[in-house]
Scaffold this motif. Sequence first.
Motif, PDB file in Angstrom:
ATOM      1  N   ASP A  35       0.825  -1.214   0.000  1.00 25.70           N
ATOM      2  CA  ASP A  35       0.000   0.000   0.000  1.00 25.70           C
ATOM      3  C   ASP A  35       0.862   1.269   0.000  1.00 25.70           C
ATOM      4  O   ASP A  35       2.025   1.239   0.398  1.00 25.70           O
ATOM      5  N   SER A  36       0.252   2.347  -0.416  1.00 23.14           N
ATOM      6  CA  SER A  36       0.871   3.666  -0.289  1.00 23.14           C
ATOM      7  C   SER A  36      -0.231   4.689  -0.500  1.00 23.14           C
ATOM      8  O   SER A  36      -1.010   4.563  -1.432  1.00 23.14           O
ATOM      9  N   VAL A  37      -0.309   5.653   0.388  1.00 25.20           N
ATOM     10  CA  VAL A  37      -1.249   6.749   0.162  1.00 25.20           C
ATOM     11  C   VAL A  37      -0.481   8.000  -0.229  1.00 25.20           C
ATOM     12  O   VAL A  37      -0.940   8.837  -0.985  1.00 25.20           O
ATOM     13  N   CYS A  38       0.776   8.114   0.275  1.00 24.86           N
ATOM     14  CA  CYS A  38       1.524   9.356   0.049  1.00 24.86           C
ATOM     15  C   CYS A  38       2.405   9.271  -1.186  1.00 24.86           C
ATOM     16  O   CYS A  38       3.106  10.218  -1.508  1.00 24.86           O
ATOM     17  N   GLY A  39       2.387   8.149  -1.880  1.00 25.76           N
ATOM     18  CA  GLY A  39       3.165   8.042  -3.101  1.00 25.76           C
ATOM     19  C   GLY A  39       4.658   7.979  -2.837  1.00 25.76           C
ATOM     20  O   GLY A  39       5.453   8.504  -3.620  1.00 25.76           O
ATOM     21  N   GLY A  40       5.041   7.379  -1.732  1.00 21.35           N
ATOM     22  CA  GLY A  40       6.465   7.153  -1.483  1.00 21.35           C
ATOM     23  C   GLY A  40       7.186   8.327  -0.875  1.00 21.35           C
ATOM     24  O   GLY A  40       8.394   8.489  -1.048  1.00 21.35           O
ATOM     25  N   ARG A  41       6.469   9.180  -0.169  1.00 23.53           N
ATOM     26  CA  ARG A  41       7.112  10.363   0.390  1.00 23.53           C
ATOM     27  C   ARG A  41       7.441  10.226   1.876  1.00 23.53           C
ATOM     28  O   ARG A  41       7.788  11.185   2.533  1.00 23.53           O
ATOM     29  N   ILE A  43       5.392   9.700   4.379  1.00 23.03           N
ATOM     30  CA  ILE A  43       4.434  10.402   5.235  1.00 23.03           C
ATOM     31  C   ILE A  43       3.356   9.464   5.774  1.00 23.03           C
ATOM     32  O   ILE A  43       2.972   9.539   6.932  1.00 23.03           O
ATOM     33  N   CYS A  44       2.878   8.559   4.913  1.00 19.23           N
ATOM     34  CA  CYS A  44       1.662   7.834   5.274  1.00 19.23           C
ATOM     35  C   CYS A  44       1.921   6.558   6.086  1.00 19.23           C
ATOM     36  O   CYS A  44       1.037   6.084   6.780  1.00 19.23           O
ATOM     37  N   SER A  45       3.100   6.007   5.962  1.00 19.63           N
ATOM     38  CA  SER A  45       3.518   4.776   6.646  1.00 19.63           C
ATOM     39  C   SER A  45       2.698   3.552   6.242  1.00 19.63           C
ATOM     40  O   SER A  45       2.761   2.528   6.895  1.00 19.63           O
ATOM     41  N   LYS A  46       1.961   3.677   5.127  1.00 18.92           N
ATOM     42  CA  LYS A  46       1.159   2.528   4.679  1.00 18.92           C
ATOM     43  C   LYS A  46       2.056   1.453   4.053  1.00 18.92           C
ATOM     44  O   LYS A  46       1.609   0.338   3.824  1.00 18.92           O
ATOM     45  N   CYS A  47       3.287   1.824   3.723  1.00 16.24           N
ATOM     46  CA  CYS A  47       4.155   0.921   2.956  1.00 16.24           C
ATOM     47  C   CYS A  47       5.070   0.094   3.851  1.00 16.24           C
ATOM     48  O   CYS A  47       6.066  -0.451   3.370  1.00 16.24           O
ATOM     49  N   GLN A  48       4.749  -0.006   5.139  1.00 21.91           N
ATOM     50  CA  GLN A  48       5.661  -0.698   6.060  1.00 21.91           C
ATOM     51  C   GLN A  48       5.922  -2.140   5.658  1.00 21.91           C
ATOM     52  O   GLN A  48       5.010  -2.870   5.283  1.00 21.91           O
ATOM     53  N   GLY A  91       8.818   0.988   3.284  1.00 22.24           N
ATOM     54  CA  GLY A  91       9.181   0.394   1.992  1.00 22.24           C
ATOM     55  C   GLY A  91       9.545   1.425   0.936  1.00 22.24           C
ATOM     56  O   GLY A  91      10.263   1.126  -0.014  1.00 22.24           O
ATOM     57  N   CYS A  92       9.042   2.639   1.111  1.00 19.54           N
ATOM     58  CA  CYS A  92       9.353   3.645   0.092  1.00 19.54           C
ATOM     59  C   CYS A  92      10.719   4.289   0.325  1.00 19.54           C
ATOM     60  O   CYS A  92      11.259   4.923  -0.571  1.00 19.54           O
ATOM     61  N   GLN A  93      11.264   4.132   1.533  1.00 18.59           N
ATOM     62  CA  GLN A  93      12.546   4.770   1.848  1.00 18.59           C
ATOM     63  C   GLN A  93      13.697   3.774   1.845  1.00 18.59           C
ATOM     64  O   GLN A  93      14.799   4.095   1.399  1.00 18.59           O
TER      65      GLN A  93
HETATM   66 FE1  FES Z   1       3.775   6.541   2.313  1.00 17.74          FE
HETATM   67 FE2  FES Z   1       5.967   5.020   2.317  1.00 17.74          FE
HETATM   68  S1  FES Z   1       4.454   5.207   0.822  1.00 17.74           S
HETATM   69  S2  FES Z   1       5.281   6.304   3.826  1.00 17.74           S
END
Ligand code: FES
Length: 652
Positions: A35-41, A43-48, A91-93
């Motif tokens: 998942d991702s809501v913030c598009g990899g920025r 912020i959202c922490s959905k990509c854990q 996951g985005c970082q």
């Molecule tokens: Fe939102 Fe990683 S995609 S924090």
Amino acid sequence: KTDPLVVFTPSGKRGHFPVGTPVLTAARQLGVDLDSVCGGRGICSKCQITPEFGEFAKHGVKAEESGLSEWNAVEERYRSKRGLKPGRRLGCQATLQGDMVIDVPVESQVHKQVVRKRAEARDIVMDPATRLYYVEVEEPDMEKPTGDLERLQQALFDQWGLAHVIGDLRTMQMLQPALRDGEWKVTCAIYEGEGLGAARIIQVWPGFHEGSIYGLAFDVGSTTIACHCVDLQSGEVLASSGLMNPQIRFGEDLMSRVSYSMMNEGGAEAMTKAVREAANALIGQVAAEARISREEIVEAVFVGNPVMHHLLLGIDPKELGWAPFALATSNSIQLWAKEIEIEMHPDARIYILPCIAGHVGADAAAVALSEGPNVSDDLVLIVDVGTNAEIMLGDRDGVLACSSPTGPAFEGAQISGGQRAAPGAIEKVEIDPVTREPRFRVIGCELWSDDPGFERAVGPQGVTGICGSGIIEVIAEMRLAGVVDEDGSIGSAAATGTERAVPDGRTHAYLLHDGSESGGPRILITQADVRAIQLAKAALYAGARLLMDKRGVESVDRVVLAGAFGAHISPKHAMILGMIPDCPLEKVTSAGNAAGTGARIALLNSAARREIESVVRRIEKIETAVEPRFQEHFVNAIAVPHKVDPFPRLNS
Ligand code: FES
């Protein structure tokens, strides 16, 4: 040297990616559900994700070369400000540095399964129609004169691949301040379901929206209206509540409400107003319990029988009162909540499941969605017991459906000591086959009536009456104890050998409980009560039998009892009465509120909406009113358990 190998669990998807590839990017390319809501920025922490150090050998990954990047500033900042569970990374970082096994925890999956309690039921897979998207929008520029909405649309396309997202006047009104307050970063709730021809912006928040978005699953029954409030991101049910359907004051059962609309000018409108007011009151209750505002509720799914369906929509149900029982539409319906005065987000969407036939409604479609008769390997009979029983029979080879007018007796109405299921109502009964003495349990009390301390444990209201499941049990037990014969007649004290068989006019009644000494009621099971249950159960059985005829079978593999009443009914007693066809008792299960579950599935998974629409089109509808064999089955089914059909399992 080859690029690092990454293996994702639980999907098992794997691939090689250059050193430095963000885990989210690798996941996207492999089609891993992350998942991702913030598009990899960050912020959202959905990509854990969780690096799985113990899993290397299993997946052929070389442990000594494994690795993710060090924590970068964005990830550090997130961890120090918000905290991350031990072992988790964003996951985005985090980027790939060497071979890795990476687990995607359930919370980070978009299409996560919302596990249901019953083993045989299908899990709900998250695929909601409305989702959140965080975007960074280009600032306006004198050189390139474009509007804020157009730049937002461009950003949604560039950052999320969303083409043709439309916004209306309300979007524009909220967009300008949101963009400026959020320094050109906004979160949008976007409805991508069908019915609008394009994705549609429902809400815009400045910056990253910390909250979630919510939806409602409504089951509008003739007696009660139930509502679940669900988080559209996690699938979690946050609050559930129910209310009596206020339309009861216009008529106890469906047909009396249809006649109310026929006989009274403005009757249908009054019932529409009543049901909408109740729905709005319920929304207030669940929102308060879930600690959210109505405005955060962006979607709702409604199911209900055809009469409730029409009345909710403001359609006069009178056509459902006479042959050929034409529905206004049998298709699913999508509309704005405000069109039917449902008070939630001003641009909330409502989805109503398709109806199966004039007497088999969207609630039955929801039961079909929840129970999946169309994907069953064995032949299943599904009975939703209410004032009108909705019956389905089928398997992978096809599904048949009909409804049968059972009347309200199963709900305790029109029964002398009958009442709705509530504390104080008798719900379980046993009658000693030798002494013919009863013992019982009431709702809200763990003890049996002959346990010491029962009087105290039952609470101040005492024993108040008998509810639907109690009536089924007591009459079945009376039959087993020989107090009632096959024709349904209650014998005299002399014939039955118990003083509890008391004269009642020209017939007899069975004294189940005498609370008169302490000011409570005398609960008698009268001959009229037994007759009312005989007629109700005969209607139910005849409907099921008719479907079996059509299918050309003499028995079914399993029976599912749906509905709130079905949840409390004892399969053994239902079979003793001959309510349902003979079947191994362990194959009779309760699906609880399957209609409500079906509504929740349609709320959380938009693909399920397409699925049920196609299933409903393929269901063969049987109209009991025009089937001559129905009457024959009905007459035979009045006997307890049945005049001709065998119940071999009851005898064993
Ligand atoms: Fe939102 Fe990683 S995609 S924090």
